[in-house]
Design an enzyme around this catalytic site. Structure first.
Site, PDB file in Angstrom:
ATOM      1  N   HIS A 131       0.869  -1.190   0.000  1.00  0.00           N
ATOM      2  CA  HIS A 131       0.000   0.000   0.000  1.00  0.00           C
ATOM      3  C   HIS A 131       0.897   1.229   0.000  1.00  0.00           C
ATOM      4  CE1 HIS A 131      -3.321   2.657   0.701  1.00  0.00           C
ATOM      5  NE2 HIS A 131      -2.731   3.157   1.764  1.00  0.00           N
TER       6      HIS A 131
ATOM      7  N   ASP B 202       1.129   5.027  -0.237  1.00  0.00           N
ATOM      8  CA  ASP B 202       0.449   6.322  -0.170  1.00  0.00           C
ATOM      9  C   ASP B 202       1.139   7.335  -1.081  1.00  0.00           C
ATOM     10  OD1 ASP B 202      -1.631   5.936   1.812  1.00  0.00           O
ATOM     11  OD2 ASP B 202       0.026   5.569   3.213  1.00  0.00           O
TER      12      ASP B 202
ATOM     13  N   ASP C  47      -7.664   1.584   2.148  1.00  0.00           N
ATOM     14  CA  ASP C  47      -7.332   2.474   3.268  1.00  0.00           C
ATOM     15  C   ASP C  47      -8.290   3.647   3.513  1.00  0.00           C
ATOM     16  OD1 ASP C  47      -5.824   3.234   5.451  1.00  0.00           O
ATOM     17  OD2 ASP C  47      -4.373   4.389   4.299  1.00  0.00           O
TER      18      ASP C  47
ATOM     19  N   HIS D 155      -5.911   9.830  -0.478  1.00  0.00           N
ATOM     20  CA  HIS D 155      -6.639   9.819   0.800  1.00  0.00           C
ATOM     21  C   HIS D 155      -5.848  10.396   1.975  1.00  0.00           C
ATOM     22  CE1 HIS D 155      -4.820   5.756   0.355  1.00  0.00           C
ATOM     23  NE2 HIS D 155      -4.536   5.898   1.635  1.00  0.00           N
TER      24      HIS D 155
HETATM   25 ZN   LIG Z   1      -3.107   4.969   2.765  1.00  0.00          ZN
END
Ligand SMILES: [Zn+2]
Ligand SMILES: *[C@@H]1O[C@H](CO)[C@@H](O)[C@H](O)[C@H]1NC(C)=O
Ligand SMILES: *[C@@H]1O[C@H](CO)[C@@H](O)[C@H](O)[C@H]1NC(C)=O
Ligand SMILES: *[C@@H]1O[C@H](CO)[C@@H](O)[C@H](O)[C@H]1NC(C)=O
Ligand SMILES: *[C@@H]1O[C@H](CO)[C@@H](O)[C@H](O)[C@H]1NC(C)=O
Ligand SMILES: *[C@@H]1O[C@H](CO)[C@@H](O)[C@H](O)[C@H]1NC(C)=O
Length: 947
Positions: free
Chosen positions: A35, A37, A159, A398
């Site tokens: 994941h 970001d 997420d 996000h």
């Molecule tokens: Zn995230």
């Protein structure tokens, strides 16, 4: 090369790259993933390169290097990749050989893209137009690079902190077969586990005919982390597998109990994992081998490398019926006092900058099309829309527009947007110069909201160009800072007015402008076009504009609205719609909640960037009365309210407006008492709202909200304020049988209706503690100009209508706020040959149709998105099928042909085949379809709900 997954859709059998499963066994799908970001604790660049590992150990370039290397070592291995912003950068740095190798991995289904947008967007604080753009950008890169095999089949939002119905609707229209996520309210999850409803069919629109907005949706068993004891990343401490794997200890059967089929999915990875992918794969290989060996001893567990689309395919093959979901997944709480409803408002200035950047990007893309090649290389040099597109795409992440990143990362997002603006400004100058025939340098003033514009403050003669990105004409008030007292307008129907700059504005400027007055006039701009106005200073004007009167008027009115004020307090007291002859009692004031500092018997949770947790349910009033100044002229009536040194407001009624404007200014929020504060504006009305209010989903359809209630489970309410907050992206309203009071916002904010007749919207937050969700900083925003705390200014637009016609007002109103005119200036006299007006459209679009996208696609192709903007049955007049003649749409473009695509423009509509899913309760159609019929030059008639 045809990819194998694509083949199954054509051939209908399992001729694909998914590993075989075993029908009589429990199949455990191990999905290796990372994941990544697109900015959070580090900037997107720091994450890519692995810079600043002292903040967080993370380097995406190494992850992709290492994963590809490990995939090649064993053809059984699988990996999924999600964030195209990172993948794109990595790809550009690879050799041809490496690119071919990766293409092969993709074609064979060993490397699979899921989601595939530029980022994994936030769902609470984003606007649908920007989300569609960022998804289009990522998905286009994948299709251009890998063709069909690169097309993600699954949307993957593991997420984001709550899930919006409009996102599900968009994903369905983008052609995804299914959607997986990790976070939902803990009570909802518990109920769903018991009822085995963790996988469902989300019917995500009230307006589109099923299955158009139906999306199969699955909740992952373990967030997006590996099961406990099974994390083999270099960032984890779990022991490696030696000989005897303990999957039995973990007890997969318990997980299987809460799902409906004999398949379960396990996400093997987490934040920025797989930098040394060997650790993961070596252990996964062993786990699979050892666990499956036990089948010869009677074990009924089958473990396999898998991907979300392989898992989804098995669920589909199970041929079951699934529960239907109609509402959304807001708000999200991970325990009784931990509601993730603060981020709906966190970083209000960044949220506004993001929203206005969207408006600017749409204008920039339109002018790129209308200007042609000269827009990119014209008299003012090389301009582009690409830089702002990328900056906006990254800002949808996000932890970006959500406001949940570290301060230095928030600064980086803003810097990227500003850089995008600079590139678009060159493009816009080139096009406007070409369309108008004037090469006078164009000046941009980005601080008009605080009355700063060096050109208008000093020039005696200048021109104002107003470009309107909407497909219908608009009338718009322009306020410009000036030092003079009287001006001659040219081509302005009503005379301009000069009013003194308010003290609040002078205070907020902090030395960035010294204008004493504002020049105010109403402009009109044609659809997808501009009007130009020239203004010259009149030397012998009156000495100064009339001073404001130091008291509240009893009433302010135009031909549409009437507002009254309480003479004692200076606050609003009523609002009337004069056309419909309706009146409601209405007061408005500012309050704050003291943030919990965690020192509390019920829970140690603090308010922070994500979480809203007031330490009492009663907000504190900032002042019961306001000091007042009143101004009236032929353009506007203004009541300036001053509540405290850090809160002021202007109540404005423009002469030809159906909305009342409340321009609030809040900050620096004081923290001298060592308490964080969350500031709200609250409207209290006589409307009998019975515990119900309404909020939009990503700026599009509207959902009903009910106090202390969730449509799909019996809520135990544990936070009477925070647990009743919802995201407001563009509007919220309360209503009863007679009256609807709608507030249109200029950015995403959080809000609720705690008492009947009341609507509160959170404007600003300043907090002194971190809320322990990873960001590791208190949300305590300051800047060079506001070292003692950020000051934020924004607007709410209020309208009052009968519920049956309210949408006819708030839809166009919200649109004008989202896509606002772009104002540019040139100094001095206009050349007589200058073309003062231009419209890119031959005809105005029908009111129900919104021109969502006009963007250069290829050299000779333009991407056009038309949208039916009314929800089913919200407007008697406009919630109806409507026809648009494409051939007679543009004034400067010839339409040679039309091909219809899916919403994200990565699939031709006639190639779109989605897996079909059956709902438990049978498919019951809700509402009517708002069809949009397109007449193309080829004479073909197509219908689509949203193109
Ligand atoms: Zn995230
Ligand atoms: C199967 O069971 C036998 C007898 O208990 C044991 O010796 C053998 O190691 C087992 N095999 C596996 C793969 O667990
Ligand atoms: C799916 O189930 C239905 C009954 O619910 C049945 O009629 C149909 O044949 C099944 N389809 C497949 C492919 O098994
Ligand atoms: C505008 O007027 C104010 C007050 O007269 C003066 O202080 C300021 O310098 C002027 N600004 C400019 C740019 O002329
Ligand atoms: C918040 O910011 C102010 C102004 O920079 C600073 O003085 C104060 O120490 C900060 N407080 C916290 C808890 O970070
Ligand atoms: C996707 O890529 C394929 C292969 O290059 C191409 O044929 C197809 O037209 C593309 N689809 C779209 C919608 O651009």
């Amino acid at each position: 090369v045809e990819c194998s997954y694509f083949k199954i859709l054509l051939v209908g059998k399992a001729l694909n790259s998914c590993h075989a499963t075993k029908p009589g066994m429990l199949n455990v799908h191990l999905v290796p993933h990372t994941h990544d970001d697109v900015g959070w604790l580090k900037t997107v660049d720091q994450y890519f390169y692995g810079d600043r590992n002292d903040i967080q150990h993370a380097g995406v370039q190494y992850i992709l290097d290492s994963v590809v290397d490990q995939l090649l070592k064993n053809p059984d291995r699988r990996f999924i990749y999600v964030e195209t912003a990172f993948f794109y950068r990595w790809w550009k740095q690879q050799t041809d050989d490496m690119q071919n190798t990766v293409k092969q991995l993709v074609n064979e289904g060993r490397l699979e893209f899921v989601n595939g947008g530029w980022c994994m967007s936030d769902e609470a604080t984003t606007h649908y137009s920007a989300v569609i753009d960022q998804m289009t950008m990522g998905l286009r890169f994948l299709n251009d690079t890998f063709g069909h095999c690169g097309r993600p089949r699954v949307a993957w939002h593991i997420d984001p902190f709550g899930h919006a119905r409009e996102h599900a609707s968009m994903f369905a229209q983008m052609g995804y077969d299914g959607f997986f996520f990790g976070r939902l309210d803990y009570q909802d999850r518990n109920r769903r586990m018991v009822a085995r409803e963790q996988e469902m069919l989300w019917r995500a629109s009230e307006s589109l005919t099923p299955p158009m907005a139906d999306l199969f949706t699955g909740i992952l068993p373990n967030g997006y982390n590996p099961p406990e004891g099974f994390c083999w990343d270099q960032s984890c401490d779990d022991p490696p597998i030696r000989d005897d794997p303990d999957l039995e200890d973990y007890n997969v059967d318990d997980v299987a109990l809460v799902y409906k089929t004999n398949h379960i999915i396990m996400t093997m990875g987490s934040d920025f994992q797989y930098e040394n992918a060997n650790l993961w794969y070596k252990n996964l290989d062993k786990l699979i081998r050892y666990v499956n060996q036990m089948q010869s001893n009677g074990s009924e567990v089958n473990v396999l490398y898998s991907t979300p689309s392989c898992y989804l395919q098995e669920l589909h093959r199970a041929n079951l019926t699934w529960p239907l979901k109609g509402d959304d997944f807001f708000p999200y709480a991970d325990s009784a006092h931990d509601f993730w409803t603060g981020y709906f408002t966190s970083r209000p200035a960044l949220k506004r900058y993001e929203r206005i950047s969207n408006s600017y990007l749409q204008t920039c893309k339109q002018l790129e099309v209308l200007g042609g090649p000269i827009s990119r290389k014209g008299p003012f040099g090389a301009g582009d829309s690409e830089t702002l597109k990328k900056a906006m795409a990254v800002a949808q992440h996000h932890d970006a527009v959500s406001g949940t990143e570290k301060q230095h990362v928030a600064n980086d997002y803003a810097r990227k947007l500003a850089n995008g603006w600079a590139h678009c400004q060159v493009l816009v100058s080139n096009t406007l110069s070409s369309l108008s025939g004037s090469s006078a340098p164009r000046v941009y003033c980005e601080h008009l909201n605080i009355s700063v514009c060096p050109l208008t403050e000093t020039s005696k003669k200048f021109s104002v160009n107003v470009y309107n990105p909407l497909a219908r004409p608009v009338s718009w008030p322009v306020r410009l800072p000036v030092n003079g007292t009287a001006y001659i307008p040219h081509s302005i129907p009503t005379p301009p007015q000069v009013v003194p700059v308010s003290q609040a504005t002078a205070a907020v400027r902090r030395g960035r402008g010294y204008a004493v007055n504002e020049l105010l006039f109403q402009v009109q701009a044609p659809p997808l076009g501009y009007s130009t106005y020239s203004v010259s200073l009149l030397q012998n004007g009156p000495p100064s504009p009339p001073s404001p009167l130091p008291r509240a008027p009893t009433a302010v009115q135009n031909k549409f609205l009437r507002v009254t004020f309480d003479p004692e307090t200076g606050l609003l007291s009523s609002l009337s719609n004069l056309e419909t002859q309706q009146t409601v009692k209405l007061s408005q004031n500012f309050y704050w909640y003291n943030a919990s500092d965690g020192n509390n018997s019920e829970s140690i949770q603090m308010s922070g960037a994500y979480i809203f947790r007031p330490n009492t349910s009663t907000p504190f009033i900032i002042s019961k009365t306001a000091k007042i100044e009143t101004l009236q002229n032929s353009v506007v009536q203004e009541v300036r309210q001053w509540f405290s040194p850090w809160v002021s407001q202007v109540v404005r009624l423009y002469t030809d407006s159906r909305a009342l404007e409340l321009e609030w200014t809040v900050g620096p929020v004081p923290i001298g008492d060592d308490l964080g504060k969350e500031v709200i504006s609250r409207l209290d009305s006589s409307i009998n709202s019975s515990g119900v209010f309404y909020t939009d989903s990503n700026g599009r359809e509207v959902l009903q909200r009910r106090k202390d209630y969730r449509p799909t489970w019996n809520l135990r309410q544990s936070e009477p304020i925070a647990g009743n907050y919802y995201p407001i992206n563009s509007r919220a309203y309360i209503k009863d049988d007679k009256d609807q009071l709608t507030v249109v916002t200029d950015r995403s904010q959080g809000g609720g209706s705690i008492q009947d007749g009341s609507l509160e919207i959170m404007l600003h937050r300043r907090l002194l503690y971190d809320d322990v969700r990873g960001v590791g900083e208190p949300l305590n925003e300051t800047s060079d100009i506001y070292p003692e705390g950020l000051v934020v200014r924004g607007r709410h637009l209020l309208s009052l209508s009968p519920p049956a016609t309210a949408a006819d007002t708030h839809r166009p109103l919200a649109q004008e706020v989202v896509l606002q005119p772009l104002i540019t200036f040139t100094d001095g006299e206009l050349h007589p040959s200058t073309r003062l007006e231009f419209s890119g459209l031959q005809a105005v679009l029908p009111p129900a149709v919104h021109l969502l996208t006009v963007s250069q696609w290829d050299q000779d192709t333009v991407l056009l998105r038309l949208e039916h903007q009314y929800q089913a049955s919200e407007s008697k007049e406009h919630s109806q099928p409507v026809t648009v003649n494409l051939q007679k749409l543009f004034s400067t473009l010839d339409m040679l042909g039309v091909s219809e695509m899916n919403l994200s423009a990565n699939q031709w509509k006639d190639e779109m085949t989605r897996l079909d899913w059956k709902a438990e309760s049978g498919t019951h159609h809700t509402g009517v379809t708002n069809q949009l019929c397109l007449l193309s030059p080829l004479g073909c008639v197509k219908t689509a709900d949203l193109l």
